[in-house]
Write an enzyme that holds these catalytic residues in place. Structure first.
Site, mmCIF file in Angstrom:
data_model
loop_
_atom_site.group_PDB
_atom_site.id
_atom_site.type_symbol
_atom_site.label_atom_id
_atom_site.label_comp_id
_atom_site.label_asym_id
_atom_site.label_seq_id
_atom_site.Cartn_x
_atom_site.Cartn_y
_atom_site.Cartn_z
ATOM 1 N N ASP A 33 14.260 -18.576 -0.166
ATOM 2 C CA ASP A 33 13.658 -18.801 -1.485
ATOM 3 C C ASP A 33 14.295 -20.059 -2.051
ATOM 4 O OD1 ASP A 33 12.048 -16.688 -3.546
ATOM 5 O OD2 ASP A 33 13.075 -18.382 -4.491
ATOM 6 N N LEU A 248 -9.495 5.934 -11.536
ATOM 7 C CA LEU A 248 -10.531 6.243 -12.520
ATOM 8 C C LEU A 248 -9.913 6.692 -13.836
ATOM 9 C CD1 LEU A 248 -13.268 8.093 -10.399
ATOM 10 C CD2 LEU A 248 -13.431 5.831 -11.454
ATOM 11 N N CYS A 258 -1.700 -9.121 -10.057
ATOM 12 C CA CYS A 258 -2.662 -9.190 -8.942
ATOM 13 C C CYS A 258 -4.117 -8.975 -9.353
ATOM 14 C CB CYS A 258 -2.287 -8.169 -7.878
ATOM 15 S SG CYS A 258 -0.585 -8.351 -7.339
HETATM 16 C C1 UGA Z 1 -2.375 -3.898 -6.901
HETATM 17 C C2 UGA Z 1 -3.049 -3.112 -5.769
HETATM 18 O O1 UGA Z 1 -3.154 -1.739 -6.140
HETATM 19 C C3 UGA Z 1 -2.247 -3.231 -4.470
HETATM 20 O O2 UGA Z 1 -2.914 -2.567 -3.414
HETATM 21 C C4 UGA Z 1 -2.097 -4.718 -4.137
HETATM 22 O O3 UGA Z 1 -1.315 -4.909 -2.966
HETATM 23 C C5 UGA Z 1 -1.416 -5.421 -5.293
HETATM 24 O O4 UGA Z 1 -2.204 -5.251 -6.487
HETATM 25 C C6 UGA Z 1 -1.319 -6.887 -4.928
HETATM 26 O O5 UGA Z 1 -2.368 -7.548 -4.847
HETATM 27 O O6 UGA Z 1 -0.220 -7.363 -4.609
HETATM 28 P P1 UGA Z 1 -0.300 -3.487 -8.537
HETATM 29 O O7 UGA Z 1 -0.537 -4.847 -9.105
HETATM 30 O O8 UGA Z 1 1.101 -3.072 -8.234
HETATM 31 O O9 UGA Z 1 -1.109 -3.296 -7.163
HETATM 32 O O10 UGA Z 1 -0.923 -2.476 -9.599
HETATM 33 P P2 UGA Z 1 -1.899 -1.211 -9.532
HETATM 34 O O11 UGA Z 1 -1.146 0.019 -9.214
HETATM 35 O O12 UGA Z 1 -3.068 -1.514 -8.702
HETATM 36 O O13 UGA Z 1 -2.379 -1.143 -11.079
HETATM 37 C C7 UGA Z 1 -3.152 -2.205 -11.633
HETATM 38 C C8 UGA Z 1 -3.513 -1.921 -13.062
HETATM 39 O O14 UGA Z 1 -4.549 -0.950 -13.149
HETATM 40 C C9 UGA Z 1 -2.372 -1.386 -13.930
HETATM 41 O O15 UGA Z 1 -2.405 -2.041 -15.173
HETATM 42 C C10 UGA Z 1 -2.692 0.082 -14.059
HETATM 43 O O16 UGA Z 1 -2.140 0.684 -15.207
HETATM 44 C C11 UGA Z 1 -4.203 0.046 -14.106
HETATM 45 N N1 UGA Z 1 -4.829 1.331 -13.721
HETATM 46 C C12 UGA Z 1 -4.731 1.809 -12.456
HETATM 47 C C13 UGA Z 1 -5.566 2.041 -14.678
HETATM 48 O O17 UGA Z 1 -5.671 1.624 -15.854
HETATM 49 N N2 UGA Z 1 -6.194 3.209 -14.299
HETATM 50 C C14 UGA Z 1 -6.098 3.692 -13.040
HETATM 51 O O18 UGA Z 1 -6.701 4.761 -12.772
HETATM 52 C C15 UGA Z 1 -5.350 2.982 -12.099
#
Ligand code: UGA
EC number: 1.1.1.22
Length: 432
Positions: A33, A248, A258
């Site tokens: 890094d 959902l 992401c």
């Molecule tokens: C996301 C993807 O889920 C991963 O598979 C991917 O590898 C990653 O991006 C990436 O591209 O590196 P992450 O950013 O850690 O992972 O977050 P998520 O768990 O996907 O949540 C995303 C957002 O959706 C959060 O703000 C969460 O609170 C929201 N969310 C999720 C909801 O509002 N409702 C849900 O039912 C699920």
């Protein structure tokens, strides 16, 4: 046990998780890094961000000498069988991903790469980047592959060792052999494809997740209008195997480093080749509206009226991170809600178990280290992140500290009956 010589470039969530987990699998890993302070901290076994189990794996890797962390980029790739690019590709001014870091890294290392090595993109890169990398490298003796990472913050280590699938885009058998060896020990379905399809898969998957949450948020709004309960609607939908229950849950909007970036990039990339990804654009618009909807509800609950003034009204925020289990504030919907409430004059205090007061620089609220201080003098408490500890707060004590004992639970996360029994008004999202 593995035996590849791997150089991981970039020590963020994806890079550091990949480096430490690959060392655990027995590979010899160098993680590079350009941030000297970060590298110094990592060399001492300290991970400068919160991610469960990562510090333990880091210390284990360093102690076993299968993992080394350095800033010396050209030197670190000299013996590599594989170079994994895990550098950030933030959203550029045009809404597309900015490949500046990838370019810089390639320029620094291109002449030092050993013949036969495989350069693999692991961070999310725009569709077609593998072609671009090949042009920039000008090294026909070096293979280029795409291996998008699907790990989630907060469960990164678990996701690395037990992924739903491993997607690998290669177009030569040598790269395929090397990547087979790299992941030999991980039991998961493999999807072997070409690099462009692998690159697109990452955007397609993240945008699909975004679509689902936006759909849930629209349904929640509809439930409020017609007197339905989104919790039951989602449960009932989720039993259908074609739909499933994941992603959902309504909330203040989808955020993080992401989903928003990737949804924007998918729209931009599609438009650049004449395809209208209108539904993803709509999901983005719904996401913007969602934060405003939370602000409008907060205003109504705090002032008793849809156009009441929030000037000087104390609003307590529980949760700042974009989701529970992380201290990451990047593109957090909680910060958007806080900013909008602040613009309307609200007096904001916030607590998040993962976010310390020093982060006040990026949080448009007074950050405190105690949830009860957030309630003091507040006219409404707004739950923005689904931290498990919020379910066990002493709601009676919180109610006593508030001017109006009202909670807006944007994650439908609290035990509503207990909260009500303690004397608070509990309001969720999508519960009409
Ligand atoms: C996301 C993807 O889920 C991963 O598979 C991917 O590898 C990653 O991006 C990436 O591209 O590196 P992450 O950013 O850690 O992972 O977050 P998520 O768990 O996907 O949540 C995303 C957002 O959706 C959060 O703000 C969460 O609170 C929201 N969310 C999720 C909801 O509002 N409702 C849900 O039912 C699920």
């Amino acid at each position: 046990m593995g035996s590849c010589r791997v150089t991981v470039v970039g020590a963020g969530y994806v890079g550091l998780t990949s480096a430490t987990c690959l060392a655990r699998l027995g590979h010899r890993v160098v993680c590079v890094d350009n941030d000297t302070a970060k590298v110094a901290s990592l060399c001492e076994g300290r991970v400068p961000f919160y991610e469960p189990d990562l510090d333990k794996l880091l210390r284990e890797g360093l102690a076993s000498e299968r993992l080394r962390v350095t800033t010396a980029l050209p030197e670190a790739v000299r013996d590599a069988d594989l170079v994994l690019l895990c550098v950030p590709t933030p959203m550029g001014d045009d809404g597309g991903a900015d490949l500046g870091a990838v370019r810089t890294v390639l320029a620094k290392m291109r002449t030092s790469l050993p013949s036969g090595c495989v350069v693999v993109t692991k961070s999310t890169v725009p569709v077609g980047t593998s072609h671009r990398i090949r042009e920039l490298l000008r090294r026909p003796d070096v293979s280029v592959a795409s291996n998008p990472e699907f790990l989630r913050e907060g469960t990164a280590v678990r996701d690395f060792f037990s992924p739903d699938r491993i997607v690998i885009g290669v177009d030569d058998p040598h790269a395929r052999d090397r990547l087979s060896e790299l992941y030999e020990a991980i039991p998961a379905p493999r999807v072997w494809t070409d690099p462009v399809s692998a690159e697109l898969t990452k955007y397609a998957a993240n945008a699909m997740l975004a679509l689902r949450v936006s759909y849930a948020n629209v349904l929640a709004e509809l439930c409020e209008k017609v007197g339905a309960d989104i919790r039951d609607v989602i449960e009932a939908m989720g039993y259908d195997e074609r739909i499933g229950p994941a992603f959902l849950r309504p909330g203040p909007g989808w955020g993080g480093s992401c989903l928003p970036k990737d949804a924007h990039e998918l729209v931009r990339a599609a438009a650049s080749v004449g395809v209208d990804a209108g539904m993803v654009r709509e999901a983005l618009a719904i996401n913007d509206r969602q934060a405003r909807r939370v602000v409008a509800r907060t205003r109504r609950l705090a002032t008793g009226s849809a156009d009441g003034s929030l000037r000087g009204v104390r609003v307590g925020l529980l949760g700042l991170a974009f989701k529970a289990g992380t201290d990451d504030l990047r593109d957090s919907p909680a910060l958007t809600v806080a900013r909008l409430l602040g613009e309307d004059g609200a007096d904001l205090t916030a607590y998040d178990p993962g976010v310390r007061a020093e982060r006040a620089d990026v949080v448009p609220a007074v950050v405190v280290d105690d949830p009860y201080r957030v309630a003091k003098g507040a006219s409404v408490l707004v739950v923005l992140t689904e931290w498990p500890e919020f379910q066990h707060l002493d709601w009676g004590r919180l109610a006593d500290l508030m001017v109006r004992p009202v909670v807006l639970d944007t994650r439908n996360h609290l035990p509503a009956d207990d909260v009500r029994a303690a004397g608070l008004e509990w309001h969720g999202l999508g519960i009409g």
